[in-house]
Design a protein around this motif. Sequence first.
Motif, short mmCIF file in Angstrom:
data_model
loop_
_atom_site.label_atom_id
_atom_site.label_comp_id
_atom_site.label_asym_id
_atom_site.label_seq_id
_atom_site.Cartn_x
_atom_site.Cartn_y
_atom_site.Cartn_z
N VAL A 1 0.84 -1.21 0.00
CA VAL A 1 0.00 0.00 0.00
C VAL A 1 0.87 1.25 0.00
O VAL A 1 0.60 2.21 -0.73
N GLY A 2 1.93 1.25 0.78
CA GLY A 2 2.85 2.37 0.80
C GLY A 2 3.54 2.56 -0.54
O GLY A 2 3.75 3.69 -1.00
N PHE A 3 3.88 1.43 -1.18
CA PHE A 3 4.49 1.50 -2.51
C PHE A 3 3.52 2.08 -3.53
O PHE A 3 3.91 2.89 -4.38
N LEU A 4 2.24 1.71 -3.45
CA LEU A 4 1.24 2.28 -4.35
C LEU A 4 1.06 3.78 -4.12
O LEU A 4 0.91 4.55 -5.07
N VAL A 5 1.08 4.19 -2.86
CA VAL A 5 0.94 5.62 -2.54
C VAL A 5 2.08 6.40 -3.15
O VAL A 5 1.88 7.45 -3.76
N ILE A 6 3.30 5.89 -3.01
CA ILE A 6 4.44 6.62 -3.56
C ILE A 6 4.46 6.58 -5.09
O ILE A 6 4.88 7.54 -5.74
N LEU A 7 3.98 5.49 -5.69
CA LEU A 7 3.89 5.43 -7.16
C LEU A 7 2.87 6.42 -7.70
O LEU A 7 3.06 7.00 -8.77
N ILE A 8 1.79 6.61 -6.98
CA ILE A 8 0.77 7.58 -7.41
C ILE A 8 1.27 9.01 -7.18
O ILE A 8 0.99 9.91 -7.98
N ALA A 9 2.02 9.23 -6.11
CA ALA A 9 2.48 10.58 -5.78
C ALA A 9 3.60 11.06 -6.68
O ALA A 9 3.77 12.27 -6.86
N THR A 10 4.37 10.15 -7.26
CA THR A 10 5.52 10.56 -8.08
C THR A 10 5.11 11.36 -9.33
O THR A 10 5.66 12.43 -9.56
N PRO A 11 4.17 10.89 -10.16
CA PRO A 11 3.79 11.73 -11.31
C PRO A 11 3.12 13.04 -10.92
O PRO A 11 3.28 14.05 -11.60
N ILE A 12 2.40 13.02 -9.80
CA ILE A 12 1.78 14.26 -9.34
C ILE A 12 2.86 15.27 -8.94
O ILE A 12 2.79 16.45 -9.31
N THR A 13 3.87 14.81 -8.22
CA THR A 13 4.96 15.67 -7.83
C THR A 13 5.73 16.18 -9.04
O THR A 13 6.08 17.36 -9.12
#
Length: 98
Positions: free
Chosen positions: A58-70
């Motif tokens: 779940v943490g890995f998914l959160v960071i994968l989603i946050a990377t393109p947004i950032t």
Amino acid sequence: MKIKNFFEKYTEKPTSTFSRLFITFLFGFLPFTIIFGLLTIAGVEPVTFNGEDYYGFVGFLVILIATPITASVFAIFTYLYLMIGFLMLKGFKKLLIR
């Protein structure tokens, strides 16, 4: 004239500036995303999102989603910064070269 050559060279906006910035920032953040994702999956370092710590997949998914947004936020602000610079250069070009 050196000034005219300078303005001719630097007032041309490159094509697809925003997409180049986005791809550059995305791949610039990618190594850190992979390292932090591996640390999250291993349970060493949590991903904090909205005040909650996430570990594992779940943490890995959160960071994968946050990377393109950032990357898109960085690209937007850098693009706006560049457009202000191009506007200033065009204004100086009109003032100095008649």
